[in-house]
Motif scaffolding. Structure first.
Motif, PDB file in Angstrom:
ATOM      1  N   LEU A  31      99.661 -33.527 -66.772  1.00 46.87           N
ATOM      2  CA  LEU A  31      99.057 -34.135 -67.959  1.00 46.87           C
ATOM      3  C   LEU A  31     100.180 -34.769 -68.763  1.00 46.87           C
ATOM      4  CD1 LEU A  31      96.554 -34.585 -69.772  1.00 46.87           C
ATOM      5  CD2 LEU A  31      97.048 -32.383 -70.842  1.00 46.87           C
ATOM      6  N   PHE A  76      95.827 -37.657 -66.702  1.00 48.55           N
ATOM      7  CA  PHE A  76      95.722 -36.383 -65.982  1.00 48.55           C
ATOM      8  C   PHE A  76      95.636 -36.681 -64.495  1.00 48.55           C
ATOM      9  CE2 PHE A  76      93.507 -33.062 -63.777  1.00 48.55           C
ATOM     10  CZ  PHE A  76      93.964 -31.878 -64.337  1.00 48.55           C
ATOM     11  N   PHE A 127      88.117 -35.823 -70.957  1.00 48.31           N
ATOM     12  CA  PHE A 127      89.066 -35.527 -72.028  1.00 48.31           C
ATOM     13  C   PHE A 127      88.421 -34.880 -73.242  1.00 48.31           C
ATOM     14  CE2 PHE A 127      91.751 -38.538 -69.651  1.00 48.31           C
ATOM     15  CZ  PHE A 127      92.892 -37.741 -69.557  1.00 48.31           C
ATOM     16  N   SER A 141      89.848 -31.436 -73.441  1.00 42.93           N
ATOM     17  CA  SER A 141      91.255 -31.198 -73.784  1.00 42.93           C
ATOM     18  C   SER A 141      91.330 -30.434 -75.101  1.00 42.93           C
ATOM     19  CB  SER A 141      92.019 -32.522 -73.883  1.00 42.93           C
ATOM     20  OG  SER A 141      91.508 -33.302 -74.944  1.00 42.93           O
ATOM     21  N   ARG A 142      92.388 -29.667 -75.250  1.00 46.42           N
ATOM     22  CA  ARG A 142      92.612 -28.880 -76.458  1.00 46.42           C
ATOM     23  C   ARG A 142      94.035 -29.137 -76.945  1.00 46.42           C
ATOM     24  NH1 ARG A 142      89.347 -23.315 -75.197  1.00 46.42           N
ATOM     25  NH2 ARG A 142      87.791 -24.217 -73.817  1.00 46.42           N
ATOM     26  N   SER A 143      94.371 -28.580 -78.102  1.00 46.16           N
ATOM     27  CA  SER A 143      95.708 -28.835 -78.634  1.00 46.16           C
ATOM     28  C   SER A 143      96.394 -27.542 -79.064  1.00 46.16           C
ATOM     29  CB  SER A 143      95.625 -29.801 -79.818  1.00 46.16           C
ATOM     30  OG  SER A 143      94.819 -29.251 -80.847  1.00 46.16           O
ATOM     31  N   HIS A 189      91.817 -33.405 -83.179  1.00 46.05           N
ATOM     32  CA  HIS A 189      92.579 -32.210 -82.811  1.00 46.05           C
ATOM     33  C   HIS A 189      93.209 -31.449 -83.972  1.00 46.05           C
ATOM     34  CE1 HIS A 189      92.395 -32.576 -78.422  1.00 46.05           C
ATOM     35  NE2 HIS A 189      92.432 -33.886 -78.613  1.00 46.05           N
ATOM     36  N   LEU A 212      98.896 -31.417 -76.038  1.00 44.69           N
ATOM     37  CA  LEU A 212      97.545 -31.293 -75.499  1.00 44.69           C
ATOM     38  C   LEU A 212      97.585 -30.453 -74.225  1.00 44.69           C
ATOM     39  CD1 LEU A 212      96.028 -34.868 -75.907  1.00 44.69           C
ATOM     40  CD2 LEU A 212      95.985 -32.954 -77.499  1.00 44.69           C
ATOM     41  N   TYR A 213      96.468 -29.783 -73.938  1.00 44.82           N
ATOM     42  CA  TYR A 213      96.388 -29.030 -72.686  1.00 44.82           C
ATOM     43  C   TYR A 213      94.932 -28.927 -72.241  1.00 44.82           C
ATOM     44  CZ  TYR A 213      94.846 -24.894 -75.368  1.00 44.82           C
ATOM     45  OH  TYR A 213      94.156 -24.015 -76.169  1.00 44.82           O
ATOM     46  N   ILE A 214      94.756 -28.676 -70.956  1.00 46.99           N
ATOM     47  CA  ILE A 214      93.417 -28.505 -70.390  1.00 46.99           C
ATOM     48  C   ILE A 214      93.416 -27.239 -69.539  1.00 46.99           C
ATOM     49  CG2 ILE A 214      91.647 -29.503 -68.890  1.00 46.99           C
ATOM     50  CD1 ILE A 214      92.685 -32.254 -69.655  1.00 46.99           C
ATOM     51  N   SER A 237     100.623 -31.013 -71.633  1.00 41.47           N
ATOM     52  CA  SER A 237     101.267 -32.316 -71.765  1.00 41.47           C
ATOM     53  C   SER A 237     102.662 -32.148 -72.357  1.00 41.47           C
ATOM     54  CB  SER A 237     100.440 -33.227 -72.678  1.00 41.47           C
ATOM     55  OG  SER A 237     100.616 -32.841 -74.035  1.00 41.47           O
TER      56      SER A 237
END
Length: 237
Positions: free
Chosen positions: A55, A68, A95, A98-100, A145, A195-197, A212
């Protein structure tokens, strides 16, 4: 013997076609239905890293380009709300998951994969070699976010800033929220954001937080967005 080999090849081909249809049309719906009983339970899941998933965020003028990529031939899964067999996934839908993780001096959020409500929880597949791309504006990124971070540390009517822990916003039920005059907050104050998933492997036994690179966001822009959102909520209340 030849007949047996032909039967085996025929069965293998048939099953392969079914699997491809399930993953590429139904995003793994039937895989979950038929194999779900063998999945690893929540408490036994292990958090691991993976070189197969990437990411990345790249800044360009007033927007960010997010990419991604699943670099492997293995499918992975993302937790979501899912009630139907059909679950089309495009860049924007992907997306949304996605979270932060933020790095304020007064608030450090943790990685998390949970969903608020348990009703309707399901998964969709990220297929082999699949990638997703999104371009998002700077202010939209902040709004999606960062808008609720300060409310986590609010004290009654006063919301403190997360850099110096001093009163920042007065938010009462009977009047529009407003900023408190502050000279100690400057353009130099910035926040690191990643950011992350959350992604799961084939039997959900391994949880991978696909993270990320970090990006910088102006703290004053976060404050401005915070007060705008709260004023809108007050007007619509």
């Amino acid at each position: 013997m030849k007949k047996f080999v032909k039967i085996v090849i025929g069965i293998f081909t048939f099953l392969s076609i079914l699997i491809i249809i399930d993953f590429y049309i139904y995003r793994g719906y039937f895989y979950q239905e038929f194999c779900g009983s063998s999945f690893v339970s929540y408490e036994d899941r292990k958090v691991v890293d993976s070189e197969n998933l990437r990411l990345n965020i790249r800044k360009s003028d007033s927007s960010f380009h997010i990419n991604f990529k699943n670099k492997s031939l293995r499918p992975y899964f993302v937790m979501t709300y899912r009630w139907d067999i059909n679950f089309p996934v495009n860049d924007s839908i992907f997306f949304l998951h996605s979270r932060s993780k933020t790095y304020y001096p007064m608030l450090k959020t943790e990685y998390d994969y949970g969903i608020d409500c348990g009703t309707g929880i399901g998964y969709f597949s990220i297929n082999p070699l699949e990638n997703f791309k999104q371009e998002i504006g700077y202010h939209k990124l902040i709004k999606e976010h960062l808008v609720y971070d300060h409310r986590k540390t609010s004290d009654n009517d006063t919301i403190n800033d997360l850099f110096y822990n001093k009163p920042l916003i007065i938010s009462k039920d009977d009047e529009s929220p407003y900023l408190i005059d502050r000279d100690d907050l400057t353009e130099k104050d910035s926040l690191s954001l990643r950011l992350y998933i959350p992604v799961f492997n084939y039997n959900y036994g391994k949880l991978i937080y696909v993270k990320s690179n970090k990006i910088k966001v102006s703290f004053l822009d976060i404050i401005k967005n915070q007060i705008e959102v709260q004023q809108e909520e007050f007007q619509n209340f």
